[in-house]
Design a protein around this motif. Structure first.
Motif, PDB file in Angstrom:
ATOM      1  N   LEU A  18       0.844  -1.189   0.000  1.00 37.06           N
ATOM      2  CA  LEU A  18       0.000   0.000   0.000  1.00 37.06           C
ATOM      3  C   LEU A  18       0.880   1.239   0.000  1.00 37.06           C
ATOM      4  O   LEU A  18       1.728   1.399   0.886  1.00 37.06           O
ATOM      5  N   CYS A  19       0.697   2.096  -0.980  1.00 38.91           N
ATOM      6  CA  CYS A  19       1.468   3.332  -1.029  1.00 38.91           C
ATOM      7  C   CYS A  19       0.781   4.378  -0.168  1.00 38.91           C
ATOM      8  O   CYS A  19      -0.349   4.773  -0.447  1.00 38.91           O
ATOM      9  N   ASN A  20       1.447   4.810   0.880  1.00 39.61           N
ATOM     10  CA  ASN A  20       0.855   5.820   1.762  1.00 39.61           C
ATOM     11  C   ASN A  20       1.099   7.215   1.206  1.00 39.61           C
ATOM     12  O   ASN A  20       2.232   7.596   0.912  1.00 39.61           O
ATOM     13  N   ILE A  21       0.009   7.966   1.071  1.00 41.66           N
ATOM     14  CA  ILE A  21       0.036   9.280   0.420  1.00 41.66           C
ATOM     15  C   ILE A  21      -0.604  10.324   1.328  1.00 41.66           C
ATOM     16  O   ILE A  21      -1.193   9.988   2.354  1.00 41.66           O
ATOM     17  N   TRP A  22      -0.487  11.588   0.935  1.00 45.90           N
ATOM     18  CA  TRP A  22      -0.992  12.674   1.788  1.00 45.90           C
ATOM     19  C   TRP A  22      -1.637  13.812   0.995  1.00 45.90           C
ATOM     20  O   TRP A  22      -2.237  14.698   1.566  1.00 45.90           O
ATOM     21  N   ASP A  23      -1.518  13.778  -0.333  1.00 49.51           N
ATOM     22  CA  ASP A  23      -2.128  14.821  -1.154  1.00 49.51           C
ATOM     23  C   ASP A  23      -2.309  14.288  -2.563  1.00 49.51           C
ATOM     24  O   ASP A  23      -1.971  13.128  -2.846  1.00 49.51           O
ATOM     25  N   VAL A  24      -2.816  15.132  -3.454  1.00 44.78           N
ATOM     26  CA  VAL A  24      -3.059  14.688  -4.830  1.00 44.78           C
ATOM     27  C   VAL A  24      -1.750  14.361  -5.535  1.00 44.78           C
ATOM     28  O   VAL A  24      -1.660  13.369  -6.272  1.00 44.78           O
ATOM     29  N   ALA A  25      -0.720  15.182  -5.328  1.00 40.93           N
ATOM     30  CA  ALA A  25       0.556  14.957  -6.024  1.00 40.93           C
ATOM     31  C   ALA A  25       1.142  13.588  -5.682  1.00 40.93           C
ATOM     32  O   ALA A  25       1.582  12.841  -6.574  1.00 40.93           O
ATOM     33  N   PHE A  35       1.133   1.253  -8.514  1.00 40.97           N
ATOM     34  CA  PHE A  35       0.700   0.636  -7.259  1.00 40.97           C
ATOM     35  C   PHE A  35      -0.738   0.152  -7.413  1.00 40.97           C
ATOM     36  O   PHE A  35      -1.523   0.725  -8.162  1.00 40.97           O
ATOM     37  N   SER A  36      -1.080  -0.891  -6.682  1.00 41.63           N
ATOM     38  CA  SER A  36      -2.428  -1.455  -6.767  1.00 41.63           C
ATOM     39  C   SER A  36      -3.438  -0.665  -5.945  1.00 41.63           C
ATOM     40  O   SER A  36      -4.638  -0.680  -6.243  1.00 41.63           O
ATOM     41  N   ALA A  37      -2.964  -0.008  -4.896  1.00 42.38           N
ATOM     42  CA  ALA A  37      -3.859   0.738  -4.007  1.00 42.38           C
ATOM     43  C   ALA A  37      -3.023   1.719  -3.193  1.00 42.38           C
ATOM     44  O   ALA A  37      -1.792   1.628  -3.128  1.00 42.38           O
ATOM     45  N   MET A  38      -3.719   2.654  -2.576  1.00 44.26           N
ATOM     46  CA  MET A  38      -3.023   3.650  -1.756  1.00 44.26           C
ATOM     47  C   MET A  38      -3.851   3.921  -0.499  1.00 44.26           C
ATOM     48  O   MET A  38      -5.046   3.631  -0.427  1.00 44.26           O
ATOM     49  N   GLY A  39      -3.168   4.464   0.499  1.00 44.90           N
ATOM     50  CA  GLY A  39      -3.833   4.794   1.750  1.00 44.90           C
ATOM     51  C   GLY A  39      -3.274   6.092   2.294  1.00 44.90           C
ATOM     52  O   GLY A  39      -2.080   6.366   2.168  1.00 44.90           O
ATOM     53  N   THR A  40      -4.132   6.895   2.900  1.00 45.69           N
ATOM     54  CA  THR A  40      -3.637   8.134   3.490  1.00 45.69           C
ATOM     55  C   THR A  40      -2.829   7.828   4.750  1.00 45.69           C
ATOM     56  O   THR A  40      -3.110   6.875   5.466  1.00 45.69           O
ATOM     57  N   SER A  41      -1.838   8.661   4.999  1.00 46.57           N
ATOM     58  CA  SER A  41      -1.110   8.635   6.269  1.00 46.57           C
ATOM     59  C   SER A  41      -1.637   9.787   7.105  1.00 46.57           C
ATOM     60  O   SER A  41      -1.493  10.958   6.726  1.00 46.57           O
ATOM     61  N   SER A  42      -2.269   9.473   8.229  1.00 49.54           N
ATOM     62  CA  SER A  42      -2.822  10.538   9.077  1.00 49.54           C
ATOM     63  C   SER A  42      -1.716  11.442   9.606  1.00 49.54           C
ATOM     64  O   SER A  42      -1.884  12.664   9.697  1.00 49.54           O
TER      65      SER A  42
END
Length: 257
Positions: A18-25, A35-42
């Motif tokens: 899971l690729c942890n992301i924080w914004d659109v970029a 990547f197959s999926a992504m998840g926000t990092s709080s």
């Protein structure tokens, strides 16, 4: 357990990275790289907005960022809702429904809370949390909201005594009230991973840590999901600091090119 495409990603032989992301970029980069999926990092989103981690930002702020991500990217997105942003399970269920309505396919919810008075994180009583989770999943079912509920237990993160035994107990309890997955941050020792994976039918999720084994080893242990936490964001911030320091020191933008 539901059978959505995102759920099926947790039932493969190869763990879901899971690729942890924080914004659109960052989300668009994850999409570009396949990547197959992504998840926000709080923690990353909180830091980006100038907050400490631990529900210091408002849910509405999180929802705005999530809306922008789902509007611009098509990868399945799971959202970290920390401890639910409310002690009232009906309010938390409404938050989760709002996320589902903008295209979110999964959530993380954790069994610890940060006391804002002293900024200390405390593990919640397992039965109290299970009751809270049960009320949430009951409400979601009533509202016909189906998404992957990844329950984070902070037994290892907080270094409690008998963490392995406590994790097994909580996994069993949380599964009975609707958990689809078990997330155990700071679980890194091979023996403990093996014991916990073999104690539950829930797909087990581990997180990036300095001592964590490589992905092939984790696959051999039966891990089904691997996430990055806030470490990717932190590494990027460190690189940004180094680059800005060079620009300031050399009085030139050549380092950018």
């Amino acid at each position: 357990m539901n059978s959505t495409p995102f759920t099926l990603l947790h039932q493969q032989t190869t763990p879901l990275l899971l690729c942890n992301i924080w914004d659109v970029a960052s989300a668009k980069t994850a999409e570009k790289l396949g990547f197959s999926a992504m998840g926000t990092s709080s923690a990353a989103i909180a830091r980006m907005l100038g907050y400490a981690d631990g529900e210091y930002m408002a849910f509405e702020e999180l929802l705005y960022i999530v809306k922008r991500i789902t509007a611009c990217c098509t990868l399945p997105l799971s959202v970290d809702i920390e401890a639910g942003f409310s002690d009232d399970p009906q309010i938390t269920a409404a938050y989760i429904k709002a996320l589902a309505e903008v295209g979110v396919v999964g959530i993380n919810i954790e069994d610890s809370k940060v006391n804002k008075a002293n900024e200390q994180r405390t593990l919640l009583n397992e039965n109290k949390f299970a009751g809270y989770l049960s009320a949430i999943t009951t409400r979601l079912k009533k509202d016909n909201v189906s998404l992957f509920i990844n329950v984070r237990t902070d037994t290892f993160l907080l270094g409690i005594n008998g963490a392995e035994r406590e994790t097994k107990k909580r996994a069993k309890l949380y599964q009975t009230v609707g958990a689809d997955g078990l997330f155990v941050p700071c679980l890194v020792q091979t023996e403990a991973i093996d014991a916990i994976v073999n104690s539950t039918t829930l797909p087990v999720n581990v997180m990036c840590m300095p001592e964590l084994s490589d992905f092939d080893s984790l696959q051999s242990l039966g891990i089904k999901r691997i996430s990055m936490g806030n470490f990717l964001f932190d590494a990027m911030q460190n690189d940004l600091e180094k680059m800005l320091r060079l620009i300031h020191h050399k009085k030139s933008f050549n380092v950018l090119f």
